[in-house]
Design a protein around this motif. Structure first.
Motif, PDB file in Angstrom:
ATOM      1  N   GLN A  97       0.797  -1.230   0.000  1.00  0.00           N
ATOM      2  CA  GLN A  97       0.000   0.000   0.000  1.00  0.00           C
ATOM      3  C   GLN A  97       0.831   1.282   0.000  1.00  0.00           C
ATOM      4  O   GLN A  97       0.277   2.363  -0.217  1.00  0.00           O
ATOM      5  N   VAL A  98       2.130   1.157   0.219  1.00  0.00           N
ATOM      6  CA  VAL A  98       3.002   2.338   0.138  1.00  0.00           C
ATOM      7  C   VAL A  98       3.907   2.219  -1.087  1.00  0.00           C
ATOM      8  O   VAL A  98       3.746   2.943  -2.064  1.00  0.00           O
ATOM      9  N   ILE A 121     -11.210   6.140   3.636  1.00  0.00           N
ATOM     10  CA  ILE A 121     -11.499   7.058   4.731  1.00  0.00           C
ATOM     11  C   ILE A 121     -10.881   6.452   5.990  1.00  0.00           C
ATOM     12  O   ILE A 121     -10.992   5.272   6.246  1.00  0.00           O
ATOM     13  N   GLY A 122     -10.213   7.274   6.748  1.00  0.00           N
ATOM     14  CA  GLY A 122      -9.507   6.771   7.927  1.00  0.00           C
ATOM     15  C   GLY A 122      -8.007   6.769   7.732  1.00  0.00           C
ATOM     16  O   GLY A 122      -7.251   6.561   8.691  1.00  0.00           O
ATOM     17  N   ALA A 123      -7.555   7.007   6.486  1.00  0.00           N
ATOM     18  CA  ALA A 123      -6.119   7.077   6.223  1.00  0.00           C
ATOM     19  C   ALA A 123      -5.507   8.178   7.081  1.00  0.00           C
ATOM     20  O   ALA A 123      -5.924   9.331   7.022  1.00  0.00           O
ATOM     21  N   PHE A 132      -4.331   1.790   8.143  1.00  0.00           N
ATOM     22  CA  PHE A 132      -4.629   3.196   7.898  1.00  0.00           C
ATOM     23  C   PHE A 132      -3.354   4.027   7.764  1.00  0.00           C
ATOM     24  O   PHE A 132      -3.308   4.972   6.965  1.00  0.00           O
ATOM     25  N   ARG A 133      -2.318   3.701   8.528  1.00  0.00           N
ATOM     26  CA  ARG A 133      -1.047   4.429   8.384  1.00  0.00           C
ATOM     27  C   ARG A 133      -0.478   4.217   6.993  1.00  0.00           C
ATOM     28  O   ARG A 133      -0.013   5.162   6.337  1.00  0.00           O
ATOM     29  N   ALA A 134      -0.520   2.975   6.515  1.00  0.00           N
ATOM     30  CA  ALA A 134       0.016   2.673   5.183  1.00  0.00           C
ATOM     31  C   ALA A 134      -0.803   3.361   4.099  1.00  0.00           C
ATOM     32  O   ALA A 134      -0.250   3.825   3.094  1.00  0.00           O
TER      33      ALA A 134
END
Length: 322
Positions: A97-98, A121-123, A132-134
């Protein structure tokens, strides 16, 4: 004026739940669709979504930039739908995801193309959830590589074959008690997958603002308890909803992360349930929502009965037409 038939759109992760709906939406608009997946031989189920020759599956793994570059060759638009809810092996949040999102953005930029990146939503870079951090770090990586990329942040997705409403409907069939992590007071804004797919296709059409971040939530803000009650009402199941404190849920998740099917619960999913998952006031004010794209989203109560009928406790319910 150029026809959409002259435009090739490469959809990374196009064989998944959202991906199938995005491919269908693009085909209806006459785009040529290249589906980039790890196992293209398993993507044959996508062919009926378009005309003969309109959909072409190619091999690509976002953890290997060279395969991403090859998949983007001669393509005008990239759509990134690749994501994982649980880590395993080489499939880490950071790798997929990154770094994976960054690889797609760089390939699109090198090809002179555009990009639609689907996040969530929540990222949040400061979230307790690694997922969510990623997602937040992936957005930053995409924007750095291709500032014109449009980002779509959907709330909780529902629809036929989803891993949310179907999961709890299946659990209600076999368990007399359904747990509500944290008491089920956190709120979500469930978004119908076909509406999100239309929003992505609108961005490909050029209807979305370049470089903007859209937040896509359905017409209702519901607590998790209310969502569960809707599922039980549709499936005609009388089940007890039992509050499960976050601390106890986290302890149980260390075991349940290895459980099969609807019983699976990971520590990261527990962390995700600590925060609300709704469209922000800032997005509403800026017109960066479904409404800003001219889309009127469907509610869970309107759509879910069309596919959760098979979980009904009685055989009296007749399937509605799609």
């Amino acid at each position: 004026m150029a026809s959409n038939l002259d435009t090739t759109v490469t959809v990374f992760g196009g064989s998944g739940f959202l991906g199938r709906n995005v491919v269908r939406a693009l085909c209806k608009r006459d785009y040529r669709v290249r589906v980039a997946v790890r196992r293209p031989e398993l993507a044959g189920h996508l062919q009926p979504l378009g005309r003969v020759g309109q959909i072409h599956a190619v091999q690509a793994n976002v953890r290997y930039p060279a395969s991403v570059e090859a998949a983007m060759r001669d393509s005008q638009v990239a759509i990134n739908l690749v994501g994982i809810l649980a880590e395993g092996g080489g499939q880490s949040f950071d790798a997929v995801q990154v770094k994976g999102a960054e690889a797609i953005a760089k390939a699109a930029a090198a090809n002179g193309g555009r990009m639609v990146h689907v996040s969530a939503i929540g990222a949040d870079e400061n979230s307790l959830s690694g997922y969510f951090r990623a997602k937040a770090e992936g957005e930053k990586a995409v924007q750095a590589a291709l500032p014109s990329a449009t980002i779509m942040r959907p709330s909780l997705l529902f629809g036929p074959e989803d891993q949310f409403t179907n999961r709890f409907a299946a659990l209600a069939r076999i368990s007399p008690v359904l747990p509500l992590v944290g008491g089920g007071v956190n709120t979500v804004q469930p978004a119908y997958v076909a509406d999100v797919a239309d929003a992505v296709a609108d961005a490909v059409d050029g209807k979305a603002k370049a470089g903007a971040t859209y937040e896509l939530g359905g017409p209702e803000v519901l607590t998790m308890r209310e969502v569960m009650q809707i599922i039980l009402q549709i499936t005609q199941r009388d089940r007890m909803l039992a509050p499960l404190p976050f601390g106890l849920a986290k302890l149980q998740s260390y075991v349940l992360q290895f459980a099969p099917g609807p019983f699976t619960l990971t520590p990261d999913q527990v962390a995700m349930l600590r925060v609300d998952n709704v469209v922000s006031d800032a997005a509403k004010a800026a017109g960066l929502t479904f409404a800003g794209l001219g889309i009127t989203p469907d509610s869970m109560e309107a759509i879910a009965p069309q596919y959760l009928w098979r979980f009904r406790a009685t055989g009296q319910f007749q399937k509605k037409s799609a």
